[in-house]
Design a protein around this motif. Structure first.
Motif, short mmCIF file in Angstrom:
data_model
loop_
_atom_site.label_atom_id
_atom_site.label_comp_id
_atom_site.label_asym_id
_atom_site.label_seq_id
_atom_site.Cartn_x
_atom_site.Cartn_y
_atom_site.Cartn_z
N LEU A 80 -0.21 1.12 17.77
CA LEU A 80 0.61 1.30 16.58
C LEU A 80 0.19 0.34 15.46
O LEU A 80 0.41 0.62 14.29
CB LEU A 80 2.08 1.13 16.92
N GLY A 81 -0.41 -0.79 15.83
CA GLY A 81 -0.91 -1.72 14.81
C GLY A 81 -2.00 -1.07 13.98
O GLY A 81 -2.02 -1.19 12.75
N VAL A 86 -2.36 2.11 13.51
CA VAL A 86 -1.71 3.13 12.69
C VAL A 86 -1.13 2.51 11.42
O VAL A 86 -1.34 3.00 10.32
CB VAL A 86 -0.59 3.83 13.49
N ALA A 87 -0.43 1.39 11.59
CA ALA A 87 0.19 0.74 10.44
C ALA A 87 -0.85 0.31 9.42
O ALA A 87 -0.59 0.30 8.22
CB ALA A 87 1.02 -0.46 10.90
N GLU A 88 -2.03 -0.05 9.91
CA GLU A 88 -3.07 -0.53 9.00
C GLU A 88 -3.80 0.62 8.30
O GLU A 88 -4.37 0.44 7.23
CB GLU A 88 -4.10 -1.36 9.78
N ASP A 135 -1.94 7.45 6.62
CA ASP A 135 -1.06 7.91 5.56
C ASP A 135 0.12 8.67 6.17
O ASP A 135 1.25 8.47 5.79
CB ASP A 135 -1.82 8.84 4.60
N VAL A 195 3.73 7.30 6.98
CA VAL A 195 3.60 6.11 7.82
C VAL A 195 4.76 5.12 7.58
O VAL A 195 5.29 4.54 8.52
CB VAL A 195 2.21 5.46 7.64
N ASP A 196 5.19 4.97 6.33
CA ASP A 196 6.29 4.04 6.05
C ASP A 196 7.57 4.50 6.74
O ASP A 196 8.33 3.69 7.27
CB ASP A 196 6.56 3.95 4.55
N PHE A 198 7.60 3.71 10.54
CA PHE A 198 7.84 2.32 10.91
C PHE A 198 9.19 1.79 10.43
O PHE A 198 9.76 0.92 11.06
CB PHE A 198 6.71 1.43 10.38
N GLU A 199 9.69 2.32 9.32
CA GLU A 199 10.93 1.77 8.79
C GLU A 199 12.15 2.59 9.17
O GLU A 199 13.26 2.07 9.24
CB GLU A 199 10.86 1.67 7.25
N LEU A 231 8.99 3.25 21.57
CA LEU A 231 7.65 2.68 21.47
C LEU A 231 7.64 1.47 20.55
O LEU A 231 7.09 0.42 20.88
CB LEU A 231 6.68 3.73 20.90
#
Lengths: 338, 309
Positions: free
Chosen positions: A216-217, A219-221, A224, A240-241, A244-245, A255
């Protein structure tokens, strides 16, 4: 509105086991837009790689059945002839694999392996081919292109090899790049370099990227948009935001809460109850995640859950997300405190 | 707090054979003069990239590789000469959890035999007692006793790792060397294993040497951290010092490379990485000797050491 680079409709991929076909990817729909990084995440066995491999039909056809449609540039990649597909492979769709050493031929020099693409798809002469290959090596940040050009795969480090693979994948400027766990075998420092490189190259070439990963790291980096897969289905799809948020599906939430993070060493990590069902015993009806969250009342699940748009561009499967809570209530509280 | 393990000036050199008669013509310095200590019931993290010597350090402590020179003190007693000897009491007190557990298990043995092997070496138990003990160990790691007659291939990766932990726990060791125990596991299974490791530590007061390349996992598990590069330590410190204020350029690089889960920091992180990469290129002479090796550790504060001239 951006155009679609690739459109997957009702795709199912089944593998033959003990004489019977089992669906590893079950009826998924996806649209990949132009110039976006689309990430597919999930744990091993969720069908993310099976989906990616089916785009170029890389599965062994004797044991695999692919149903549905994959539209790319006006052609259906599922039904197109082998000859037609070979014209697209490498030229219009590039692929980066997890293990760069097994994707390279140990007996040929790097230069020759890059030039192979030009030999097959273009009619450049040998001098032009060499010049293009050297340019590519420079583009992917290899310090001495001439030396790398003449070396064998085993003479290069893992990060360098993965750069070669990326150079090969990008050699004919494909409009779509499939990256299957591109950095899983690499060290974090090298991983960061490769991800930065992929991001730069994507900006330059305006290609779309399908990124398959369990990290997931990463993915965050990079991503889109993100699709989270579980047991052959997409359970959540959003920007993506949002993922995660504002994660909605119980699986996504679980997860995210099981990632070990900095400076929280006093807390326990969330674990997911039970284990991923194997392909032959996968539940085919109802919410497939229900066996992993047995403390949620059965009535919360839909009988035949479908992906639903609950907010603009945010899709979730099954209504069980509405009243979901973690079994261990302390995890929820930690989240609120943050 | 007393130190359970002290490693002093440890060197592990692998010989390079060559020439006419296969003589030793040189050495690969896998671990070159490192010293550290682990307190009772404490977790110390050891991070670094592949090939930096972190696994060799772990193996040297268990006597799985030959030590070139140096001293290993366990519980106040110099045990360097016993190391690697079968059935020495030291063997009983130090155990290891491997990254690839599957290859650390005999595929023809049942779970009962796998977990009971250390017991059979050190404790004389009857068959009934042994079985009871194995069942007990399985329940500590959350596996039911019905699994006792199964073979390793019948388990999933996470379950196998738990069997590996149960085996390491069998003799109630004082120190466990965990060599990348979770890097082959899926996220949710990884969380499970890390939780078990923490619970077991609380219950039995075991010290861990936690070897990993994943800073996220190390930060979650350990308060003390050692960063290894090119066979030596480049920085040694605690949560408050090293995580918040890394000094050595390699540590900075490692921390900047760890993916951030906050999508808003994406641009910022890429820029930080670029800056650090530049700094790394420009200031190599400040952090590394002329021949590219790492300097000796220098004390910055009571809990923070950095390899600088």
């Amino acid at each position: 509105m951006k155009n679609r680079a690739l459109s997957i409709k009702k795709l199912s991929v089944s593998f033959k086991m003990n004489g019977q076909y089992y669906k590893a990817v079950d009826n998924i729909d996806l649209d990949i837009m132009e110039n976006e990084v689309f990430a597919i995440v999930g744990e091993s066995g969720c069908g993310k790689s099976a989906t990616a491999m089916s785009i170029l039909r890389l599965h062994n056809e004797n044991y695999t059945k692919i149903e549905g449609e994959i539209n790319f540039g006006g052609k259906d990649l599922v039904s197109i002839s082998e000859h037609g597909l070979n014209k697209i492979k490498g030229k219009e769709i590039g692929m980066i694999f997890q293990d760069p050493l097994s994707a390279l031929n140990p007996l040929h020099r790097i230069g020759k392996q890059i030039e192979e693409m030009f030999v097959i798809h273009t009619n450049l002469n040998s001098l032009d081919r060499k010049n293009r290959a050297l340019e590519l090596l420079e583009d992917v940040g290899i310090p001495n292109p001439e030396i790398a050009y003449n070396s064998f795969p085993h003479e290069l480090s893992g990060g360098m090899r993965q750069r070669i693979i990326i150079a090969i994948a990008l050699s004919l400027s494909p409009s779509l790049l499939i990256a299957d766990e591109p950095t899983t075998a690499l060290d974090v420092t090298i991983q960061a370099q490769i991800l930065d490189l992929m991001r730069d190259l994507k900006e330059k070439s305006k290609a779309s990227v399908i990124l398959i990963t369990h990290d997931l790291g990463v993915v965050a980096e990079m991503a889109d948009r993100v699709a989270v897969m579980y047991a052959g289905q997409i359970v959540e799809l959003a920007n993506v935001d949002e993922i995660f948020e504002n994660p909605k599906h119980p699986y996504t939430k679980s997860l995210l809460s099981s990632i070990p993070r900095k400076s929280k060493s006093t807390n326990r990590l969330n674990t997911i109850f039970g284990s991923v069902p194997d392909l032959m015993n996968m539940p085919r009806d109802g919410c497939r995640f229900s066996s992993r969250i047995p403390w949620i009342n059965e009535k919360e699940h839909e009988e035949n859950p479908k992906l639903q748009e609950i907010e603009p561009n945010h899709f979730v499967r099954c209504s069980c997300y509405k009243n979901f809570h973690f079994q261990d209530s302390s995890i929820e509280k930690v989240k609120e405190k943050e | 707090m007393a130190n359970i393990l002290e490693v002093k000036n440890l060197k592990v050199y692998y010989p390079i054979k060559g020439g006419l008669m296969g003589r030793t013509i040189g050495h690969v310095k896998a671990v070159d003069d490192i010293s550290f200590a682990i307190g009772e019931g404490e977790t110390v993290g050891l991070v670094g990239e592949s090939g930096c010597g972190k696994s060799t350090t772990g193996k040297a402590i268990l006597g799985l590789v030959k030590i070139h020179s140096g001293q290993i003190v366990f519980n106040g007693e110099d045990i360097t000469k016993y190391i690697g000897k079968n059935r020495s009491p030291y063997r009983k007190n130090v155990q290891m959890i491997f990254q690839d557990v599957y290859s650390s298990m005999n595929p023809k043995e049942r779970v009962l035999d796998i977990i009971a092997e250390p017991l059979r070496n050190f404790e004389k138990l009857t068959k009934v007692e042994e079985r009871k003990k194995v069942e007990e160990l399985l329940s500590i790691v959350g596996l039911s006793s019905s699994n006792i007659l199964k073979y390793p291939h019948q388990f999933s990766g996470g379950q196998r790792q738990r069997i590996g932990i149960a085996r390491a726990l069998a003799l109630k060791p004082k120190l466990i060397v965990c060599d990348e125990p979770v890097s082959a596991l899926d996220l949710s299974v990884q969380a499970q294993v890390l939780n078990y490791l923490k619970d077991i530590q609380e219950e039995f007061g075991i010290a861990y040497l936690f070897i990993s390349h994943d800073l996220g996992v190390v930060e979650y598990m350990c308060k003390n951290l050692m960063v290894m590069h090119k066979s030596r330590f480049v920085e040694k410190g605690t949560e408050d010092t090293i995580y918040k204020n890394p000094v050595h350029i390699y540590t900075k690089r490692l921390m900047a490379a760890t993916p951030d889960l906050d999508t808003k920091n994406r641009q910022k992180n890429a820029e930080i990485r670029k800056k650090i990469a530049e700094e790394y290129e420009n200031s190599k002479s400040r952090y590394y000797k002329e021949d590219g090796t790492v300097y000796d550790l220098k004390k910055l504060s009571e809990e923070h050491y950095v390899a600088m001239p």
